[in-house]
Scaffold this motif. Structure first.
Motif, mmCIF file in Angstrom:
data_model
loop_
_atom_site.group_PDB
_atom_site.id
_atom_site.type_symbol
_atom_site.label_atom_id
_atom_site.label_comp_id
_atom_site.label_asym_id
_atom_site.label_seq_id
_atom_site.Cartn_x
_atom_site.Cartn_y
_atom_site.Cartn_z
ATOM 1 N N THR A 105 56.651 28.828 57.013
ATOM 2 C CA THR A 105 56.191 27.674 56.244
ATOM 3 C C THR A 105 57.336 27.048 55.459
ATOM 4 N N GLU A 127 48.664 29.940 60.321
ATOM 5 C CA GLU A 127 48.176 28.609 60.712
ATOM 6 C C GLU A 127 47.701 27.824 59.495
ATOM 7 N N ARG A 128 46.990 28.490 58.589
ATOM 8 C CA ARG A 128 46.534 27.811 57.373
ATOM 9 C C ARG A 128 47.725 27.395 56.512
ATOM 10 N N ASN A 129 48.726 28.258 56.417
ATOM 11 C CA ASN A 129 49.886 27.942 55.583
ATOM 12 C C ASN A 129 50.722 26.810 56.166
ATOM 13 N N LEU A 130 50.775 26.722 57.485
ATOM 14 C CA LEU A 130 51.579 25.686 58.136
ATOM 15 C C LEU A 130 50.879 24.326 58.170
ATOM 16 N N ALA A 131 49.587 24.296 57.922
ATOM 17 C CA ALA A 131 48.802 23.081 58.120
ATOM 18 C C ALA A 131 49.383 21.878 57.384
ATOM 19 N N GLU A 132 49.854 22.089 56.160
ATOM 20 C CA GLU A 132 50.358 20.976 55.354
ATOM 21 C C GLU A 132 51.723 20.489 55.814
ATOM 22 N N TYR A 133 52.484 21.355 56.480
ATOM 23 C CA TYR A 133 53.878 21.041 56.776
ATOM 24 C C TYR A 133 54.169 20.836 58.256
ATOM 25 N N GLY A 134 53.189 21.060 59.129
ATOM 26 C CA GLY A 134 53.417 20.934 60.564
ATOM 27 C C GLY A 134 53.848 22.259 61.166
ATOM 28 N N GLU A 176 53.254 25.194 64.485
ATOM 29 C CA GLU A 176 52.094 25.871 65.053
ATOM 30 C C GLU A 176 52.241 27.370 64.932
#
Length: 371
Positions: free
Chosen positions: A69, A92-99, A101
């Motif tokens: 992340t 996946e939840r942590n990456l959601a804001e920053y793009g 996969e």
């Protein structure tokens, strides 16, 4: 729970002092590895300037996805991989804001299917089961952490021989021994695939060794890296040590300085520089105040950048005990060696570690008036 690192807020399942990310049974966030992650981000920033075409980043054992992340927040095209479904969901939840996969994949399989510009291998224990695949799947920069310090430094001798295909020795410079065993093994594995692997930044901190290797797919360059492999001969009695480059050691039967027959030989290990001084200085410049370990990271990186390239360090306290004299301040000790005409520097492995081109006898004489 949520934690904030380097300006990035992430969700984690738990925290435990002394734990490592990516344990087989649970998904941990390990606060002890924040220094590692802070330096990783600084390296990624510096490397983006060094190699502007590098865009893709794989966190091969993502666990909670904190490192992935933070890389995504820096603008890298991130893939976070893990075999654990809970870890993948969390990443996946942590990456959601920053793009980026998160994928549920075995790192070895994934790395044999495609290429990433930067690959980060940070497993629980030894990285060696993943190294062949990582070298195959890395275009530019391979980042490796090893937490199995006892095998690396020779304290668990047989394990070290098996995992790293070398003879490690447990000496007072065990941290540096471990780092050079690790780099040597990585360089040899890369060369077997006609790739040159050159360390551009490395450090040992607490319970792990960390190195960043720039890869070049060139057989001639790969052969040249093998020239920086060799052996260290260490006298357990007078503490004098020597090193020789090459693949076949000329093992001394006795110490040439004191005549002792207690001489240990370690190798093959990496005898070349563990870091590119200019790049490491650039990494230090990329450490920012929003990092929780900014002060430690800058101090460590500045020391690494200034270190002599000698393949072992000395411990002042160990020497002074040998000489039956009290230890003094490290700055005073290093300055005395320099004033006597020798090259000398602090070493990042511990607060009492230093490097020099002086022999033990020369050091003793040069510092005789201290204390």
């Amino acid at each position: 729970m949520e934690v904030t690192e380097g300006g990035v807020t992430v969700e984690v399942e738990g925290a435990r002092d002394g734990a490592s990310e990516g344990r087989a049974d649970e998904v941990f966030y390990n606060p002890e590895m924040e220094l590692n992650r802070d330096i990783t981000v600084a390296v990624l920033r510096a490397y983006a300037d060094r190699e502007p075409r590098a865009e893709t980043y794989l966190d091969a054992m993502a666990a909670s996805g904190v490192r992935a992340t933070r890389a995504a927040a820096e603008g890298w095209d991130v893939t976070a991989a893990d075999v654990d479904d809970d870890a993948v969901a969390l990443a996946e939840r942590n990456l959601a804001e920053y793009g980026g996969e998160a994928v549920q994949r075995d790192a070895n399989a994934l790395l044999h299917e495609g290429f990433f510009d930067v690959v980060d291998v940070d497993p629980y224990g030894s990285p060696m089961p993943f190294v062949d695949a990582a070298i195959a799947g890395t275009r530019n920069l391979l980042c490796v952490t090893a937490t199995d310090t006892a095998p690396l430094c020779g304290a668990h001798f047989e394990s070290g021989v098996r995992r790293y295909d070398t003879v490690p020795r447990n000496t007072e410079y065990h941290s540096e021994m471990g780092l050079r065993v690790l780099i040597g093994a990585l360089v040899r594995r890369a060369a077997s695939r006609d790739k040159a692997a050159v360390p551009i930044c490395s450090h040992v901190s607490r319970h792990y060794a960390r190195t960043y290797l720039e890869l070049e797919a060139n057989a001639t360059d790969a052969t040249a890296t093998l020239e920086d492999l060799g052996f260290v001969h260490h006298c357990e009695d007078c503490l004098e040590r020597d090193h020789e480059f090459g693949r076949l050691p000329d093992v001394p039967e006795t110490c040439p300085d004191c005549g002792s027959n207690r001489v240990l030989t370690a190798g093959p290990i990496w005898l070349g520089p563990v870091a590119d001084a200019g790049f490491t200085e650039r990494v230090a410049d990329e450490v920012t105040d929003d990092m929780g370990e900014a002060k430690r990271a800058r101090k460590l990186l500045d020391t690494v950048a200034d270190e002599l390239d000698t393949p072992t360090h000395y411990d002042q306290h160990r020497l002074c005990k040998q000489w039956t004299r009290p230890a003094v301040g490290m700055d005073e000790f290093v300055d005395a060696l320099r004033e006597a005409g020798f090259a000398a520097s602090h070493a990042h492995y511990s607060g009492t570690a230093f490097k020099t081109d002086a022999t033990v006898a020369e050091m003793r004489e040069a510092t005789a008036d201290l204390g």
